[in-house]
Design a protein around this motif. Structure first.
Motif, PDB file in Angstrom:
ATOM      1  N   THR A   1       0.824  -1.220   0.000  1.00 31.06           N
ATOM      2  CA  THR A   1       0.000   0.000   0.000  1.00 31.06           C
ATOM      3  C   THR A   1       0.857   1.268   0.000  1.00 31.06           C
ATOM      4  O   THR A   1       0.462   2.276  -0.576  1.00 31.06           O
ATOM      5  N   GLU A   2       2.061   1.229   0.630  1.00 32.00           N
ATOM      6  CA  GLU A   2       2.919   2.435   0.652  1.00 32.00           C
ATOM      7  C   GLU A   2       3.385   2.785  -0.761  1.00 32.00           C
ATOM      8  O   GLU A   2       3.322   3.933  -1.187  1.00 32.00           O
ATOM      9  N   GLU A   3       3.872   1.770  -1.469  1.00 35.34           N
ATOM     10  CA  GLU A   3       4.336   1.996  -2.841  1.00 35.34           C
ATOM     11  C   GLU A   3       3.170   2.486  -3.719  1.00 35.34           C
ATOM     12  O   GLU A   3       3.344   3.353  -4.572  1.00 35.34           O
ATOM     13  N   PHE A   4       1.996   1.925  -3.471  1.00 37.43           N
ATOM     14  CA  PHE A   4       0.817   2.358  -4.225  1.00 37.43           C
ATOM     15  C   PHE A   4       0.545   3.845  -3.972  1.00 37.43           C
ATOM     16  O   PHE A   4       0.376   4.632  -4.919  1.00 37.43           O
ATOM     17  N   ALA A   5       0.540   4.231  -2.696  1.00 38.17           N
ATOM     18  CA  ALA A   5       0.243   5.634  -2.349  1.00 38.17           C
ATOM     19  C   ALA A   5       1.283   6.573  -2.965  1.00 38.17           C
ATOM     20  O   ALA A   5       0.955   7.678  -3.401  1.00 38.17           O
ATOM     21  N   GLY A   6       2.546   6.107  -3.012  1.00 32.39           N
ATOM     22  CA  GLY A   6       3.622   6.945  -3.541  1.00 32.39           C
ATOM     23  C   GLY A   6       3.622   7.061  -5.062  1.00 32.39           C
ATOM     24  O   GLY A   6       4.386   7.865  -5.619  1.00 32.39           O
ATOM     25  N   SER A   7       2.837   6.263  -5.736  1.00 31.76           N
ATOM     26  CA  SER A   7       2.850   6.284  -7.206  1.00 31.76           C
ATOM     27  C   SER A   7       1.441   6.413  -7.768  1.00 31.76           C
ATOM     28  O   SER A   7       1.157   5.963  -8.877  1.00 31.76           O
ATOM     29  N   LEU A   8       0.562   7.055  -7.006  1.00 29.66           N
ATOM     30  CA  LEU A   8      -0.860   7.122  -7.359  1.00 29.66           C
ATOM     31  C   LEU A   8      -1.104   7.750  -8.736  1.00 29.66           C
ATOM     32  O   LEU A   8      -1.867   7.216  -9.551  1.00 29.66           O
ATOM     33  N   ALA A   9      -0.419   8.892  -9.000  1.00 30.95           N
ATOM     34  CA  ALA A   9      -0.655   9.622 -10.264  1.00 30.95           C
ATOM     35  C   ALA A   9      -0.233   8.766 -11.454  1.00 30.95           C
ATOM     36  O   ALA A   9      -0.912   8.727 -12.490  1.00 30.95           O
ATOM     37  N   GLU A  10       0.886   8.061 -11.290  1.00 24.77           N
ATOM     38  CA  GLU A  10       1.369   7.206 -12.380  1.00 24.77           C
ATOM     39  C   GLU A  10       0.417   6.030 -12.624  1.00 24.77           C
ATOM     40  O   GLU A  10       0.158   5.644 -13.770  1.00 24.77           O
ATOM     41  N   ARG A  11      -0.142   5.475 -11.538  1.00 25.71           N
ATOM     42  CA  ARG A  11      -1.115   4.359 -11.675  1.00 25.71           C
ATOM     43  C   ARG A  11      -2.355   4.851 -12.423  1.00 25.71           C
ATOM     44  O   ARG A  11      -2.898   4.141 -13.265  1.00 25.71           O
ATOM     45  N   GLU A  12      -2.801   6.044 -12.060  1.00 26.25           N
ATOM     46  CA  GLU A  12      -3.981   6.612 -12.718  1.00 26.25           C
ATOM     47  C   GLU A  12      -3.730   6.773 -14.218  1.00 26.25           C
ATOM     48  O   GLU A  12      -4.588   6.432 -15.044  1.00 26.25           O
TER      49      GLU A  12
END
Ligand SMILES: [Zn+2]
Length: 290
Positions: free
Chosen positions: A195-206
Motif C-alpha cells: 500500500t505504501e508503494e501504491f500511495a507513492g505512485s498514485l498519479a502514475e497508476r492513474e
C-alpha cells in the motif's frame, strides 16, 4: 401463486407486451408485477446498478415506473419487496419477481390486464455504459497495480492479480459512470499488497489505467451477456472480447454491445483517506459533442 417473472433485458429488450400478475401495496409506492418484463431491477443484496425507469400502459392509461425492484413470494405466500426480502437472491422456497414501482395504481392495471411495458431507453443506455465502464476500469486497475503484489491474491477475469476481488467494498453505477471504493487496510497488506508503494505512485497508476482504457475503447471490442435462463435470478455473465483475451465476469447488470459506443472512459483516483481508495469512472458516449 404464479411463476417467476420472465426477464428480457439480457438480450437488450426495452419494450414488451405483458400481463399484470398482481399489484402489491408498499410504503414507497405500490409495486406492479408482470408475467414478463424488459425492466432491469436494482439488486436487493448488491445494489450497484439502479433499477430501470419507464412506463406501463393499459389502453389509454399510462403510469410512470419510478424504479424496477426485486420482489419475491415465499411458498407460504409472504410477499417481500426490495431490501425487505429476507433471503439471498435465488434462495429456495421463494418465487422471484421483478416489481415495477408506481406512484398511482389506476383500475386499468388490475391483475390480468394486458399492458405494454416500456423502459426509458436513454436512461438504460446511460446505465449500460456506466456499468461496462465500471468493469473495464476495474480490470485496468488490476493491471495497473499488478506489480505491487508480493503474494498471489488470485486472478481476475484477464488473469491479473485480483485487486478488485480483494479490496472492492462498494460500487455505485450511474448514467455514464461509476464510483468504486476499495479498502486498503491491514488485511490487504497482510494479503501481500504494497500500500505504501501504491500511495507513492498514485498519479502514475492513474495514468496507466487511463492509457489502458484508451486502448480498449480504440479496440471497439464486442461485448455480450450470457445467461443460463430467463428469470431474474438465473446467472448472467458480462463477456467482452478484449485484445488481451475474453473477459467473463458474473454480473446481473446491463451493458453496451460494443466498446465503439464510447468516445472515452477516464478514471480519477482519490486517496485522501489513506485507508480508502475511491475510483471515479467517467464515460463519454460516442458521437457526443466534446
Ligand atoms: Zn457488473
Amino acid at each position: 401463486m404464479t411463476g417467476a417473472t420472465i426477464v428480457t433485458f439480457p438480450s437488450g429488450a426495452v419494450v414488451e407486451s405483458a400481463h399484470v400478475v398482481g399489484v402489491h401495496p408498499a410504503e414507497e409506492g405500490a409495486v406492479v408485477v408482470l408475467d414478463r418484463t424488459p425492466f432491469h431491477p436494482v439488486d436487493h443484496t448488491w445494489p450497484d446498478q439502479p433499477g430501470d425507469r419507464g412506463a406501463l400502459r393499459a389502453d389509454d392509461v399510462e403510469v410512470a415506473v419510478t424504479e424496477a425492484v426485486m420482489a419475491a413470494v415465499s411458498d407460504e405466500g409472504e410477499v417481500a419487496i426490495g431490501a425487505a426480502i429476507p433471503v439471498k437472491r435465488g434462495a429456495e422456497g421463494w418465487t422471484w419477481l421483478v416489481g415495477h414501482r408506481v406512484e398511482t395504481v389506476p383500475a386499468a392495471l388490475a391483475a390480468g390486464a394486458a399492458i405494454e411495458a416500456t423502459v426509458d431507453a436513454a436512461y438504460r443506455a446511460g446505465l449500460s455504459r456506466g456499468h461496462t465502464a465500471c468493469h473495464l476500469a476495474s480490470l485496468a486497475l488490476d493491471l495497473a497495480v499488478a506489480d505491487l503484489w508480493r503474494k498471489d491474491p488470485g486472478s481476475d477475469a484477464l488473469g491479473s492479480p485480483d485487486f478488485e476481488g480483494r479490496a472492492n467494498q462498494t460500487s455505485f453505477i450511474h448514467p455514464d459512470g461509476s464510483v468504486d471504493e476499495y479498502r486498503l487496510g491491514k488485511s490487504l497488506r497482510k494479503a501481500g499488497f504494497d500500500t505504501e508503494e501504491f500511495a507513492g505512485s498514485l498519479a502514475e497508476r492513474e495514468q496507466r489505467i487511463n492509457a489502458q482504457l484508451d486502448a480498449w475503447v480504440a479496440s471497439a471490442a464486442v461485448c455480450r451477456i450470457e445467461f443460463d435462463g430467463d428469470t431474474i435470478v438465473d446467472r448472467r455473465r458480462w463477456v467482452c472480447e478484449l485484445p488481451e483475451g475474453t473477459a467473463s465476469i458474473l454480473c446481473g447488470g446491463t451493458h453496451v454491445a460494443s466498446l465503439a459506443e464510447f468516445a472515452s472512459i477516464r478514471v480519477s483516483l482519490d486517496l485522501s483517506d489513506p485507508q480508502l481508495l475511491v475510483m471515479t469512472t467517467t464515460a463519454v458516449p460516442a458521437g457526443s459533442p466534446s
